[in-house]
Motif scaffolding. Structure first.
Motif, PDB file in Angstrom:
ATOM      1  N   GLU A 134       0.823  -1.209   0.000  1.00  0.00           N
ATOM      2  CA  GLU A 134       0.000   0.000   0.000  1.00  0.00           C
ATOM      3  C   GLU A 134       0.857   1.258   0.000  1.00  0.00           C
ATOM      4  O   GLU A 134       1.788   1.402   0.796  1.00  0.00           O
ATOM      5  N   GLY A 135       0.549   2.162  -0.932  1.00  0.00           N
ATOM      6  CA  GLY A 135       1.233   3.446  -1.007  1.00  0.00           C
ATOM      7  C   GLY A 135       2.571   3.427  -1.709  1.00  0.00           C
ATOM      8  O   GLY A 135       3.180   4.483  -1.909  1.00  0.00           O
ATOM      9  N   LEU A 136       3.042   2.258  -2.115  1.00  0.00           N
ATOM     10  CA  LEU A 136       4.356   2.181  -2.753  1.00  0.00           C
ATOM     11  C   LEU A 136       4.315   2.690  -4.194  1.00  0.00           C
ATOM     12  O   LEU A 136       3.317   2.534  -4.904  1.00  0.00           O
ATOM     13  N   GLU A 137       5.415   3.277  -4.632  1.00  0.00           N
ATOM     14  CA  GLU A 137       5.558   3.644  -6.031  1.00  0.00           C
ATOM     15  C   GLU A 137       5.629   2.378  -6.877  1.00  0.00           C
ATOM     16  O   GLU A 137       5.874   1.278  -6.367  1.00  0.00           O
ATOM     17  N   THR A 138       5.434   2.520  -8.174  1.00  0.00           N
ATOM     18  CA  THR A 138       5.290   1.344  -9.034  1.00  0.00           C
ATOM     19  C   THR A 138       6.511   0.433  -9.021  1.00  0.00           C
ATOM     20  O   THR A 138       6.394  -0.779  -8.816  1.00  0.00           O
ATOM     21  N   SER A 139       7.704   0.977  -9.231  1.00  0.00           N
ATOM     22  CA  SER A 139       8.898   0.134  -9.296  1.00  0.00           C
ATOM     23  C   SER A 139       9.188  -0.548  -7.964  1.00  0.00           C
ATOM     24  O   SER A 139       9.626  -1.706  -7.929  1.00  0.00           O
ATOM     25  N   ALA A 140       8.942   0.157  -6.860  1.00  0.00           N
ATOM     26  CA  ALA A 140       9.166  -0.433  -5.531  1.00  0.00           C
ATOM     27  C   ALA A 140       8.215  -1.600  -5.299  1.00  0.00           C
ATOM     28  O   ALA A 140       8.606  -2.643  -4.754  1.00  0.00           O
ATOM     29  N   ALA A 141       6.961  -1.442  -5.722  1.00  0.00           N
ATOM     30  CA  ALA A 141       5.986  -2.516  -5.561  1.00  0.00           C
ATOM     31  C   ALA A 141       6.348  -3.716  -6.440  1.00  0.00           C
ATOM     32  O   ALA A 141       6.278  -4.871  -6.003  1.00  0.00           O
ATOM     33  N   ILE A 142       6.744  -3.446  -7.677  1.00  0.00           N
ATOM     34  CA  ILE A 142       7.118  -4.525  -8.599  1.00  0.00           C
ATOM     35  C   ILE A 142       8.332  -5.285  -8.066  1.00  0.00           C
ATOM     36  O   ILE A 142       8.400  -6.519  -8.151  1.00  0.00           O
ATOM     37  N   LYS A 143       9.281  -4.579  -7.465  1.00  0.00           N
ATOM     38  CA  LYS A 143      10.467  -5.220  -6.905  1.00  0.00           C
ATOM     39  C   LYS A 143      10.085  -6.207  -5.798  1.00  0.00           C
ATOM     40  O   LYS A 143      10.597  -7.341  -5.748  1.00  0.00           O
ATOM     41  N   LEU A 144       9.170  -5.802  -4.919  1.00  0.00           N
ATOM     42  CA  LEU A 144       8.736  -6.695  -3.844  1.00  0.00           C
ATOM     43  C   LEU A 144       7.982  -7.906  -4.399  1.00  0.00           C
ATOM     44  O   LEU A 144       8.123  -9.025  -3.897  1.00  0.00           O
ATOM     45  N   LEU A 145       7.185  -7.674  -5.426  1.00  0.00           N
ATOM     46  CA  LEU A 145       6.466  -8.792  -6.044  1.00  0.00           C
ATOM     47  C   LEU A 145       7.439  -9.757  -6.710  1.00  0.00           C
ATOM     48  O   LEU A 145       7.241 -10.983  -6.670  1.00  0.00           O
ATOM     49  N   GLY A 154       4.525 -12.010 -15.238  1.00  0.00           N
ATOM     50  CA  GLY A 154       3.954 -10.809 -15.826  1.00  0.00           C
ATOM     51  C   GLY A 154       3.280 -10.015 -14.719  1.00  0.00           C
ATOM     52  O   GLY A 154       2.574 -10.593 -13.885  1.00  0.00           O
ATOM     53  N   VAL A 155       3.515  -8.712 -14.682  1.00  0.00           N
ATOM     54  CA  VAL A 155       2.973  -7.882 -13.601  1.00  0.00           C
ATOM     55  C   VAL A 155       2.274  -6.649 -14.169  1.00  0.00           C
ATOM     56  O   VAL A 155       2.761  -6.002 -15.095  1.00  0.00           O
ATOM     57  N   LEU A 156       1.136  -6.351 -13.577  1.00  0.00           N
ATOM     58  CA  LEU A 156       0.373  -5.130 -13.854  1.00  0.00           C
ATOM     59  C   LEU A 156       0.245  -4.419 -12.512  1.00  0.00           C
ATOM     60  O   LEU A 156      -0.221  -5.032 -11.554  1.00  0.00           O
ATOM     61  N   CYS A 157       0.667  -3.153 -12.419  1.00  0.00           N
ATOM     62  CA  CYS A 157       0.727  -2.536 -11.096  1.00  0.00           C
ATOM     63  C   CYS A 157       0.361  -1.055 -11.153  1.00  0.00           C
ATOM     64  O   CYS A 157       0.710  -0.354 -12.109  1.00  0.00           O
ATOM     65  N   VAL A 173       3.656  -1.698 -16.363  1.00  0.00           N
ATOM     66  CA  VAL A 173       3.984  -3.073 -16.740  1.00  0.00           C
ATOM     67  C   VAL A 173       5.486  -3.167 -17.001  1.00  0.00           C
ATOM     68  O   VAL A 173       5.992  -2.488 -17.895  1.00  0.00           O
ATOM     69  N   PRO A 174       6.225  -3.985 -16.248  1.00  0.00           N
ATOM     70  CA  PRO A 174       7.653  -4.140 -16.539  1.00  0.00           C
ATOM     71  C   PRO A 174       7.876  -5.053 -17.733  1.00  0.00           C
ATOM     72  O   PRO A 174       7.032  -5.879 -18.062  1.00  0.00           O
ATOM     73  N   ASP A 175       9.047  -4.899 -18.373  1.00  0.00           N
ATOM     74  CA  ASP A 175       9.385  -5.797 -19.471  1.00  0.00           C
ATOM     75  C   ASP A 175      10.139  -7.011 -18.923  1.00  0.00           C
ATOM     76  O   ASP A 175      10.304  -7.160 -17.712  1.00  0.00           O
ATOM     77  N   HIS A 176      10.619  -7.868 -19.803  1.00  0.00           N
ATOM     78  CA  HIS A 176      11.274  -9.099 -19.363  1.00  0.00           C
ATOM     79  C   HIS A 176      12.571  -8.831 -18.601  1.00  0.00           C
ATOM     80  O   HIS A 176      12.971  -9.621 -17.748  1.00  0.00           O
ATOM     81  N   SER A 177      13.218  -7.700 -18.904  1.00  0.00           N
ATOM     82  CA  SER A 177      14.484  -7.371 -18.248  1.00  0.00           C
ATOM     83  C   SER A 177      14.278  -6.658 -16.919  1.00  0.00           C
ATOM     84  O   SER A 177      15.219  -6.482 -16.147  1.00  0.00           O
ATOM     85  N   ARG A 178      13.054  -6.213 -16.665  1.00  0.00           N
ATOM     86  CA  ARG A 178      12.695  -5.433 -15.475  1.00  0.00           C
ATOM     87  C   ARG A 178      13.390  -4.073 -15.479  1.00  0.00           C
ATOM     88  O   ARG A 178      13.565  -3.448 -14.441  1.00  0.00           O
ATOM     89  N   ILE A 179      13.788  -3.593 -16.652  1.00  0.00           N
ATOM     90  CA  ILE A 179      14.395  -2.264 -16.775  1.00  0.00           C
ATOM     91  C   ILE A 179      13.386  -1.274 -17.347  1.00  0.00           C
ATOM     92  O   ILE A 179      13.157  -0.213 -16.784  1.00  0.00           O
ATOM     93  N   GLN A 180      12.792  -1.642 -18.483  1.00  0.00           N
ATOM     94  CA  GLN A 180      11.770  -0.765 -19.051  1.00  0.00           C
ATOM     95  C   GLN A 180      10.485  -0.861 -18.231  1.00  0.00           C
ATOM     96  O   GLN A 180      10.080  -1.945 -17.822  1.00  0.00           O
ATOM     97  N   LEU A 181       9.863   0.283 -18.018  1.00  0.00           N
ATOM     98  CA  LEU A 181       8.555   0.314 -17.366  1.00  0.00           C
ATOM     99  C   LEU A 181       7.559   0.833 -18.393  1.00  0.00           C
ATOM    100  O   LEU A 181       7.529   2.017 -18.705  1.00  0.00           O
ATOM    101  N   ARG A 182       6.786  -0.064 -18.941  1.00  0.00           N
ATOM    102  CA  ARG A 182       5.772   0.317 -19.922  1.00  0.00           C
ATOM    103  C   ARG A 182       4.539   0.789 -19.168  1.00  0.00           C
ATOM    104  O   ARG A 182       4.248   0.296 -18.067  1.00  0.00           O
ATOM    105  N   THR A 183       3.796   1.719 -19.735  1.00  0.00           N
ATOM    106  CA  THR A 183       2.626   2.229 -19.019  1.00  0.00           C
ATOM    107  C   THR A 183       1.390   2.294 -19.903  1.00  0.00           C
ATOM    108  O   THR A 183       1.439   2.764 -21.033  1.00  0.00           O
TER     109      THR A 183
END
Length: 359
Positions: A134-145, A154-157, A173-183
């Motif tokens: 709760e309250g986390l920015e997108t990349s921080a939440a994706i990292k924990l997931l 595959g993650v939608l956040c 939505v992160p890409d396969h490398s977890r570097i690009q953040l598609r939106t």
């Protein structure tokens, strides 16, 4: 891709059903539009219980056809009041297709405020309480997931903006490398997802096998022909080298570049924020900077990038024309690094950069 997953966010009930004969031949925005017209009251509140959030893919989602793995997210827009489909890259589309689902549909509203994720595998689907997100920015939440479910999912956040149900909230939505953040930025679908109390959807396709085409060789031949046509177009090389920012100089010359809230159509610092400049800096700075990257696995155009700061560390990925124009020339900002910082801030908070710049 013959199944639909329906999730009631109020009761927690999850139902998997087979597509109707009509639904079999619908995909992407076509599926969204027909489903909305047939099942959703057009007068409903966009952030109310009668609206739905739909994640779906095209008919060729898990095939070798270039760009076919992109996903569509839609529902009634809290920003416009109309039906909205927001298209996004990353790996979510192919993952959804791989486990046999054409669409995931979130329905109703939770009784009490909640922060949950929807986990979907080839064998099951479940809603999981995730107060720690709760309250986390997108990349921080994706990292924990990623730490919990692996970085091959595959993650939608959504970010805080989606949780607060801001009308311009995006879905990341992160890409396969977890570097690009598609939106999926347009139309405020992040707010609709936030209204359902869903922070993220995680799709794990472990153990799933791709469906076989009726005519495998015919599909491969068609995919090759499509690729051949695209590669023969001069625009493909242009986009590969400079990305979508390639059009900025042209728009400026034509007098249609958003400048100072559209008071004019040309910007005196256009050369410093152009696609040519972006490509030049990526090469010059090196480090984590890259160009010619695909937004979705298998795309042969590869018009995305990782834009680095002066030290070579990634500023934002990917830096696109629309965001440069609305966060740059539209605001009178002619410093590409400042634009990249703003772009990343929008991505992390979870606000569409185009809407953010316009507002």
């Amino acid at each position: 891709m013959n199944k639909i997953l329906k999730v009631n966010t109020r009761t927690g009930a999850i139902e998997s059903r087979i597509c109707t004969p009509k639904e079999i031949f619908r995909g992407g925005r076509d599926f969204i539009v027909h489903h909305m017209l047939e099942e959703v009251d057009p007068a409903c509140a966009a952030l109310g219980p009668k609206n739905k959030l739909i994640l779906t893919i095209g008919l060729l989602g898990d095939t070798s056809v270039t760009t076919a793995g992109r996903a569509s997210i839609g529902g009634k827009s809290p920003l416009t009041g109309g039906i909205k489909e927001s298209n996004v890259g990353g790996i979510i589309g192919k993952k959804l297709a791989r486990i046999g689902f054409k669409a995931i549909i979130l329905e109703d509203l939770p009784v009490n405020k909640q922060c949950k994720i929807l986990l979907v595998t080839k064998d099951r689907a479940e809603l999981i309480d995730t107060p720690y997100l709760e309250g986390l920015e997108t990349s921080a939440a994706i990292k924990l997931l990623d730490e919990k479910y692996g970085d091959k999912t595959g993650v939608l956040c959504i970010g805080p903006a989606g949780e607060f149900k801001l009308n311009a909230a995006l879905i990341a939505v992160p890409d396969h490398s977890r570097i690009q953040l598609r939106t999926a930025g347009r139309g405020g679908m992040g707010a609709v997802m936030g209204s359902k109390g869903i922070k993220a959807i995680v799709i794990d396709d472990s153990g799933a096998t791709p469906a076989k085409a009726v005519d495998e060789e015919g599909l491969k031949a068609a995919a090759r022909e499509v690729a051949k046509i695209i590669m023969a177009d001069p625009k493909t090389e242009n986009r590969h080298n400079f990305g979508t920012p390639a059009v900025l100089s042209t728009c400026n010359a034509l007098g249609i570049l958003p400048t100072r809230n559209f008071r004019t159509g040309s910007f005196e610092h256009a050369a410093e924020i152009s696609g040519e400049k972006v490509a030049e800096l990526i090469v010059e700075r090196g480090g984590e900077g890259k160009r010619g990257l695909p937004c979705v696995t298998g795309c042969i155009i590869a018009c995305s990038n990782i834009f680095p700061d002066a030290s070579g560390k990634a500023h934002v990925a990917s830096l696109q024309y629309e965001n440069i124009a609305l966060l740059g020339s539209n605001l009178g900002i002619g410093d590409i690094d400042e634009i990249a910082i703003l772009n990343n801030l929008c991505n992390q908070v979870g606000i569409d950069a185009i809407d953010g710049g316009a507002a």
